[in-house]
Motif scaffolding. Structure first.
Motif, PDB file in Angstrom:
ATOM      1  N   ARG A  26       3.186  -1.212   4.097  1.00  0.00           N
ATOM      2  CA  ARG A  26       2.501   0.068   3.960  1.00  0.00           C
ATOM      3  C   ARG A  26       3.548   1.188   3.941  1.00  0.00           C
ATOM      4  NH1 ARG A  26      -0.026  -2.779   8.031  1.00  0.00           N
ATOM      5  NH2 ARG A  26      -2.139  -3.563   7.551  1.00  0.00           N
ATOM      6  N   HIS A  27       3.469   2.014   2.913  1.00  0.00           N
ATOM      7  CA  HIS A  27       4.367   3.161   2.783  1.00  0.00           C
ATOM      8  C   HIS A  27       3.612   4.443   3.117  1.00  0.00           C
ATOM      9  CE1 HIS A  27       7.527   0.849   0.729  1.00  0.00           C
ATOM     10  NE2 HIS A  27       6.536   0.208   0.118  1.00  0.00           N
ATOM     11  N   SER A  28       4.214   5.286   3.913  1.00  0.00           N
ATOM     12  CA  SER A  28       3.659   6.604   4.195  1.00  0.00           C
ATOM     13  C   SER A  28       4.786   7.621   4.144  1.00  0.00           C
ATOM     14  CB  SER A  28       2.975   6.621   5.568  1.00  0.00           C
ATOM     15  OG  SER A  28       3.907   6.362   6.600  1.00  0.00           O
ATOM     16  N   THR A  29       4.442   8.869   4.329  1.00  0.00           N
ATOM     17  CA  THR A  29       5.457   9.916   4.214  1.00  0.00           C
ATOM     18  C   THR A  29       6.458   9.889   5.356  1.00  0.00           C
ATOM     19  OG1 THR A  29       3.968  11.450   5.356  1.00  0.00           O
ATOM     20  CG2 THR A  29       3.920  11.431   2.927  1.00  0.00           C
ATOM     21  N   ASP A  30       6.069   9.310   6.498  1.00  0.00           N
ATOM     22  CA  ASP A  30       6.957   9.354   7.659  1.00  0.00           C
ATOM     23  C   ASP A  30       7.418   7.998   8.166  1.00  0.00           C
ATOM     24  OD1 ASP A  30       4.463   8.564   8.440  1.00  0.00           O
ATOM     25  OD2 ASP A  30       4.441   9.725  10.303  1.00  0.00           O
ATOM     26  N   ARG A  47       6.986  -0.949  12.647  1.00  0.00           N
ATOM     27  CA  ARG A  47       6.872   0.382  12.065  1.00  0.00           C
ATOM     28  C   ARG A  47       8.195   1.095  12.255  1.00  0.00           C
ATOM     29  NH1 ARG A  47       5.873   5.665  13.297  1.00  0.00           N
ATOM     30  NH2 ARG A  47       4.538   6.831  11.827  1.00  0.00           N
ATOM     31  N   GLU A  50       0.846  -1.192   0.000  1.00  0.00           N
ATOM     32  CA  GLU A  50       0.000   0.000   0.000  1.00  0.00           C
ATOM     33  C   GLU A  50       0.882   1.244   0.000  1.00  0.00           C
ATOM     34  OE1 GLU A  50      -2.717   0.115   3.200  1.00  0.00           O
ATOM     35  OE2 GLU A  50      -3.710  -1.776   2.727  1.00  0.00           O
ATOM     36  N   GLY A  51       0.393   2.276  -0.661  1.00  0.00           N
ATOM     37  CA  GLY A  51       1.117   3.533  -0.686  1.00  0.00           C
ATOM     38  C   GLY A  51       2.201   3.545  -1.752  1.00  0.00           C
TER      39      GLY A  51
END
Length: 354
Positions: free
Chosen positions: A293-297, A348, A254-255
């Protein structure tokens, strides 16, 4: 020097065990000796080909045993046990489970339609076949783990050589820079000493090149230069290898992957790798989900299976290593039995930590 027993010796010993049990059983039942003896002899010969044709041998031995049971022999032969063990130790887990279940089903038919049919007659064959499958599957998992450890050891050795190469080249180049600077400073005042310094630069450069070729030659034995450390973009390769070992793996991402630092990507990869290895070795799972899951942070990875849970995962070196990796980057890690069954590992890692 350690002597390794050839594989054919094991095959001969297993064939002798099968022969003594099945042929002896046939001769003890004189009424159908004319038919059961050839079946037993053929089954003994066929077991010699179990390594090359594991499923084919299991099919034949199961059918032959069922036929012998219909003729009144009435017992599970050792051939089926060894055939199940071979399939479990050499093939994918999903295939071995299906093959073992099919063997039990086939052998149940003559046991239940006999004149003295008794469900209790299935207990011993079922127990023996399950033990054979568990033993073979455990060996298959250990072999996968051994290959993983060999691969890691080879990677660590290549990394060590790369560090040595860096140290050698850095030292020699530093010496060359100092000598060249000295030659430049005295070139006008003392040309002879300057030529000596330049000669030393040349000699140092030659030694550096020779050491460089020697070290690169060691690395090149693997037909490649120093391989880059794995990262999240190589998860597909890892999943394919685990699938080939017999575990059904679903990879979900995801992301949009951003600019993930190399250390963070390597740590996330190793956490997934260790989780899959533990599942394959200990959990007796049939399905695993890898969720990235990839996010900005942050990068978050979650590995869940439908196996036996924490009872066999434990707090071993693998889980300790995961915690250390995550803690190094200021992240979080949770691992334990899931409420719906199975086991899960969730990590995480902040992407700005390195």
């Amino acid at each position: 020097m350690l002597y390794r027993i050839p594989a054919w010796i094991y095959d001969v010993v297993i064939a002798l065990i099968v022969g003594v049990s099945s042929i002896g059983q046939a001769f003890s039942n004189g009424g159908t000796l004319w038919l059961t003896a050839p079946i037993s002899i053929l089954g003994t010969i066929v077991i010699l080909f179990r390594r090359r044709y594991p499923l084919g041998v299991l099919t034949f031995e199961t059918a032959a045993t069922a036929a012998a049971m219909l003729l009144g022999v009435g017992a599970l032969t050792a051939a089926v046990v060894f055939a199940v063990w071979t399939v479990a130790s050499r093939g994918p887990r999903r295939v071995s489970i299906q093959a073992c279940a099919a063997a039990v089903g086939v052998l149940a038919v003559p046991a239940l339609i006999a004149t003295d049919a008794n469900i209790g007659r299935l207990i011993a064959p079922f127990v023996f076949l399950c033990l054979a499958w568990m033993s073979g599957d455990s060996m298959h998992a250990r072999e996968y783990d051994r290959e993983e450890r060999i691969g890691r050891a080879a990677g660590e050795e290549r990394a060590r050589i790369a560090r040595e190469l860096h140290d050698v080249v850095t030292h020699n180049v530093s010496v060359m820079v100092v000598q060249a600077a000295a030659a430049g400073e005295i070139f006008d005042q003392d040309p002879d000493r300057a030529r000596e310094a330049i000669g030393a630069v040349e000699e140092t450069g030659r030694r550096a090149l020779n050491e460089l070729r020697r070290l690169l030659g060691v690395v090149a034995d693997d037909d490649a230069m120093v391989a880059p450390q794995p990262s999240l973009d190589r998860l597909g390769e890892l999943v394919d290898r685990v699938r080939a070992a017999g575990l059904e793996v679903e990879l979900i991402e995801e992301g949009t992957p951003g600019d993930v630092p190399e250390g963070v990507g390597l740590s996330a990869y190793r956490i997934v790798q260790e989780s899959l290895t533990n599942t394959l070795k200990h959990a007796f799972a049939s399905h695993v989900t890898v969720h990235v899951r990839h996010s900005t942070d942050a990068v978050e990875v979650e590995v869940t299976d439908d196996g036996v849970g924490a009872a066999l995962h434990g707090e071993g070196r693998g889980l300790i290593g995961m915690r250390e990796r995550v803690a190094f980057y200021g992240g979080e890690l949770d691992a334990g039995t899931r409420s719906g069954g199975g086991y899960g590992v969730r990590a995480r890692i902040p992407v700005g930590a390195s």
